[in-house]
Design a protein around this motif. Structure first.
Motif, PDB file in Angstrom:
ATOM      1  N   ARG A 179       0.831  -1.204   0.000  1.00 14.17           N
ATOM      2  CA  ARG A 179       0.000   0.000   0.000  1.00 14.17           C
ATOM      3  C   ARG A 179       0.862   1.250   0.000  1.00 14.17           C
ATOM      4  NH1 ARG A 179      -3.718  -0.330   4.944  1.00 14.17           N
ATOM      5  NH2 ARG A 179      -1.720  -0.960   5.737  1.00 14.17           N
ATOM      6  N   ASN A 180       2.058   1.195   0.572  1.00 14.97           N
ATOM      7  CA  ASN A 180       2.918   2.361   0.657  1.00 14.97           C
ATOM      8  C   ASN A 180       3.979   2.390  -0.435  1.00 14.97           C
ATOM      9  OD1 ASN A 180       1.565   3.245   2.916  1.00 14.97           O
ATOM     10  ND2 ASN A 180       2.868   2.075   4.301  1.00 14.97           N
ATOM     11  N   SER A 181       4.158   1.295  -1.169  1.00 17.13           N
ATOM     12  CA  SER A 181       5.153   1.220  -2.226  1.00 17.13           C
ATOM     13  C   SER A 181       4.661   1.973  -3.450  1.00 17.13           C
ATOM     14  CB  SER A 181       5.423  -0.236  -2.585  1.00 17.13           C
ATOM     15  OG  SER A 181       6.235  -0.292  -3.731  1.00 17.13           O
ATOM     16  N   ARG A 182       5.563   2.635  -4.130  1.00 14.44           N
ATOM     17  CA  ARG A 182       5.194   3.353  -5.352  1.00 14.44           C
ATOM     18  C   ARG A 182       5.010   2.395  -6.519  1.00 14.44           C
ATOM     19  NH1 ARG A 182       8.332   8.811  -6.099  1.00 14.44           N
ATOM     20  NH2 ARG A 182       6.682   8.999  -7.610  1.00 14.44           N
ATOM     21  N   GLN A 183       5.586   1.208  -6.449  1.00 15.32           N
ATOM     22  CA  GLN A 183       5.464   0.185  -7.481  1.00 15.32           C
ATOM     23  C   GLN A 183       5.726   0.754  -8.878  1.00 15.32           C
ATOM     24  OE1 GLN A 183       1.728  -1.811  -6.897  1.00 15.32           O
ATOM     25  NE2 GLN A 183       2.270  -2.500  -4.865  1.00 15.32           N
ATOM     26  N   ILE A 184       6.912   1.279  -9.087  1.00 10.62           N
ATOM     27  CA  ILE A 184       7.306   1.854 -10.370  1.00 10.62           C
ATOM     28  C   ILE A 184       7.565   0.722 -11.356  1.00 10.62           C
ATOM     29  CG2 ILE A 184       8.996   3.311 -11.562  1.00 10.62           C
ATOM     30  CD1 ILE A 184       7.245   4.743  -9.417  1.00 10.62           C
ATOM     31  N   VAL A 185       6.905   0.767 -12.521  1.00 12.06           N
ATOM     32  CA  VAL A 185       7.093  -0.277 -13.528  1.00 12.06           C
ATOM     33  C   VAL A 185       7.993   0.178 -14.670  1.00 12.06           C
ATOM     34  CG1 VAL A 185       4.913  -1.445 -13.018  1.00 12.06           C
ATOM     35  CG2 VAL A 185       4.975   0.347 -14.758  1.00 12.06           C
ATOM     36  N   GLU A 186       8.150   1.496 -14.810  1.00 11.37           N
ATOM     37  CA  GLU A 186       8.985   2.011 -15.893  1.00 11.37           C
ATOM     38  C   GLU A 186       9.456   3.415 -15.542  1.00 11.37           C
ATOM     39  OE1 GLU A 186       8.816   2.648 -20.744  1.00 11.37           O
ATOM     40  OE2 GLU A 186       7.051   1.950 -19.679  1.00 11.37           O
ATOM     41  N   ARG A 187      10.617   3.761 -16.074  1.00 15.37           N
ATOM     42  CA  ARG A 187      11.162   5.113 -15.946  1.00 15.37           C
ATOM     43  C   ARG A 187      11.436   5.628 -17.350  1.00 15.37           C
ATOM     44  NH1 ARG A 187      13.333   6.236 -10.711  1.00 15.37           N
ATOM     45  NH2 ARG A 187      13.126   4.426  -9.374  1.00 15.37           N
ATOM     46  N   ILE A 188      10.934   6.800 -17.644  1.00 15.99           N
ATOM     47  CA  ILE A 188      11.180   7.427 -18.943  1.00 15.99           C
ATOM     48  C   ILE A 188      12.134   8.595 -18.696  1.00 15.99           C
ATOM     49  CG2 ILE A 188      10.153   8.676 -20.876  1.00 15.99           C
ATOM     50  CD1 ILE A 188       7.556   7.124 -20.286  1.00 15.99           C
ATOM     51  N   TYR A 189      13.246   8.592 -19.435  1.00 12.94           N
ATOM     52  CA  TYR A 189      14.234   9.654 -19.306  1.00 12.94           C
ATOM     53  C   TYR A 189      14.100  10.588 -20.497  1.00 12.94           C
ATOM     54  CZ  TYR A 189      16.149   6.580 -15.774  1.00 12.94           C
ATOM     55  OH  TYR A 189      16.298   5.794 -14.673  1.00 12.94           O
ATOM     56  N   ILE A 190      14.021  11.867 -20.200  1.00 14.15           N
ATOM     57  CA  ILE A 190      13.860  12.880 -21.234  1.00 14.15           C
ATOM     58  C   ILE A 190      15.077  13.795 -21.182  1.00 14.15           C
ATOM     59  CG2 ILE A 190      12.404  14.784 -22.064  1.00 14.15           C
ATOM     60  CD1 ILE A 190      10.150  13.373 -20.278  1.00 14.15           C
ATOM     61  N   LYS A 191      15.702  13.989 -22.336  1.00 13.29           N
ATOM     62  CA  LYS A 191      16.872  14.851 -22.436  1.00 13.29           C
ATOM     63  C   LYS A 191      16.585  15.870 -23.524  1.00 13.29           C
ATOM     64  CE  LYS A 191      21.692  14.633 -23.827  1.00 13.29           C
ATOM     65  NZ  LYS A 191      22.748  13.773 -24.355  1.00 13.29           N
ATOM     66  N   ALA A 192      16.843  17.149 -23.240  1.00 12.87           N
ATOM     67  CA  ALA A 192      16.570  18.194 -24.226  1.00 12.87           C
ATOM     68  C   ALA A 192      17.565  19.332 -24.069  1.00 12.87           C
ATOM     69  CB  ALA A 192      15.146  18.722 -24.043  1.00 12.87           C
ATOM     70  N   ASP A 193      17.773  20.050 -25.148  1.00 12.90           N
ATOM     71  CA  ASP A 193      18.554  21.279 -25.098  1.00 12.90           C
ATOM     72  C   ASP A 193      17.577  22.448 -25.085  1.00 12.90           C
ATOM     73  OD1 ASP A 193      20.929  19.891 -25.204  1.00 12.90           O
ATOM     74  OD2 ASP A 193      21.197  20.151 -27.360  1.00 12.90           O
ATOM     75  N   PHE A 194      17.894  23.441 -24.277  1.00 11.75           N
ATOM     76  CA  PHE A 194      17.057  24.623 -24.109  1.00 11.75           C
ATOM     77  C   PHE A 194      17.952  25.832 -24.358  1.00 11.75           C
ATOM     78  CE2 PHE A 194      15.727  27.929 -21.007  1.00 11.75           C
ATOM     79  CZ  PHE A 194      14.487  28.223 -21.516  1.00 11.75           C
ATOM     80  N   THR A 195      17.650  26.627 -25.383  1.00 12.53           N
ATOM     81  CA  THR A 195      18.481  27.776 -25.732  1.00 12.53           C
ATOM     82  C   THR A 195      17.722  29.068 -25.447  1.00 12.53           C
ATOM     83  OG1 THR A 195      19.579  26.485 -27.445  1.00 12.53           O
ATOM     84  CG2 THR A 195      19.816  28.871 -27.575  1.00 12.53           C
ATOM     85  N   LEU A 196      18.384  29.994 -24.786  1.00 11.64           N
ATOM     86  CA  LEU A 196      17.766  31.279 -24.449  1.00 11.64           C
ATOM     87  C   LEU A 196      17.637  32.155 -25.688  1.00 11.64           C
ATOM     88  CD1 LEU A 196      19.734  32.214 -21.188  1.00 11.64           C
ATOM     89  CD2 LEU A 196      17.466  31.179 -21.355  1.00 11.64           C
ATOM     90  N   ASP A 197      16.443  32.673 -25.932  1.00 10.82           N
ATOM     91  CA  ASP A 197      16.219  33.635 -27.014  1.00 10.82           C
ATOM     92  C   ASP A 197      16.522  35.054 -26.548  1.00 10.82           C
ATOM     93  OD1 ASP A 197      15.410  31.747 -28.890  1.00 10.82           O
ATOM     94  OD2 ASP A 197      13.297  31.927 -28.353  1.00 10.82           O
ATOM     95  N   THR A 198      16.395  35.284 -25.247  1.00 13.19           N
ATOM     96  CA  THR A 198      16.645  36.603 -24.671  1.00 13.19           C
ATOM     97  C   THR A 198      17.545  36.429 -23.447  1.00 13.19           C
ATOM     98  OG1 THR A 198      14.709  36.474 -23.233  1.00 13.19           O
ATOM     99  CG2 THR A 198      14.379  37.471 -25.400  1.00 13.19           C
ATOM    100  N   ALA A 199      18.049  37.514 -22.956  1.00 12.69           N
ATOM    101  CA  ALA A 199      18.851  37.463 -21.729  1.00 12.69           C
ATOM    102  C   ALA A 199      17.978  36.976 -20.586  1.00 12.69           C
ATOM    103  CB  ALA A 199      19.417  38.848 -21.411  1.00 12.69           C
TER     104      ALA A 199
END
Length: 161
Positions: A8-28
């Motif tokens: 009842r207290n376990s999260r029971q995770i069945v999968e992990r999805i990893y997301i990787k991205a580049d984020f570039t600033l358009d303004t200061a």
């Protein structure tokens, strides 16, 4: 000694999805570190090698606010209880630590580091009087900003229960 998890207290995770991205600033941009500096009013969070850092908690807070405004309305006054009990917000981001019945969300952002050491500049501004919407006399501040074109490496983890 073995430890048995209560299902009842376990999260029971069945999968992990990893997301990787580049984020570039358009303004200061300025991502403050909260430090007090005698010469700069808002400093930047930098590592020892000069890479700028956006804390994962800041990313989570910004994304949580976007989802809150999508679900409950942009800049609308919302009953605080409605924001707290919104099921998508709770499922994705979890509950606040101050609440009695807390749980961790399934979206976990990591701190984001700039791909290269950053070039910074100082920007000055005037504080605004909240009541009149005009500049406060003599209330000038200096902020360190990161230049446009700076790229950050973003990493997120999404837990699938």
């Amino acid at each position: 000694m073995s430890h048995i998890l209560n299902k009842r207290n376990s999260r029971q995770i069945v999968e992990r999805i990893y997301i990787k991205a580049d984020f570039t600033l358009d303004t200061a941009a300025s991502f403050g570190n909260g430090d007090v500096d005698p010469f700069i009013d808002i400093s930047l969070l930098l590592d020892d090698d000069g890479h700028a850092i956006i804390q994962g908690t800041s990313l989570a807070g910004a994304l949580r606010n976007v989802l809150r405004e999508t679900d409950l309305g942009y800049r609308k006054k919302v009953d605080p209880e409605a924001a707290i009990t919104n099921s998508r917000l709770l499922a994705i981001f979890g509950t606040a630590r101050e609440q009695d019945n807390t749980h961790q969300g399934v979206f976990i952002p990591s701190d984001a580091y700039s791909a290269e050491p950053v070039e910074v500049a100082i920007r000055s501004g005037n504080a605004i009087d909240g009541h009149t919407g005009t500049a406060k006399t003599g209330a000038v501040y200096d902020t360190l900003v990161i230049q446009p074109g700076t790229t950050f490496k973003l990493y997120f983890e999404l837990l699938i229960p």
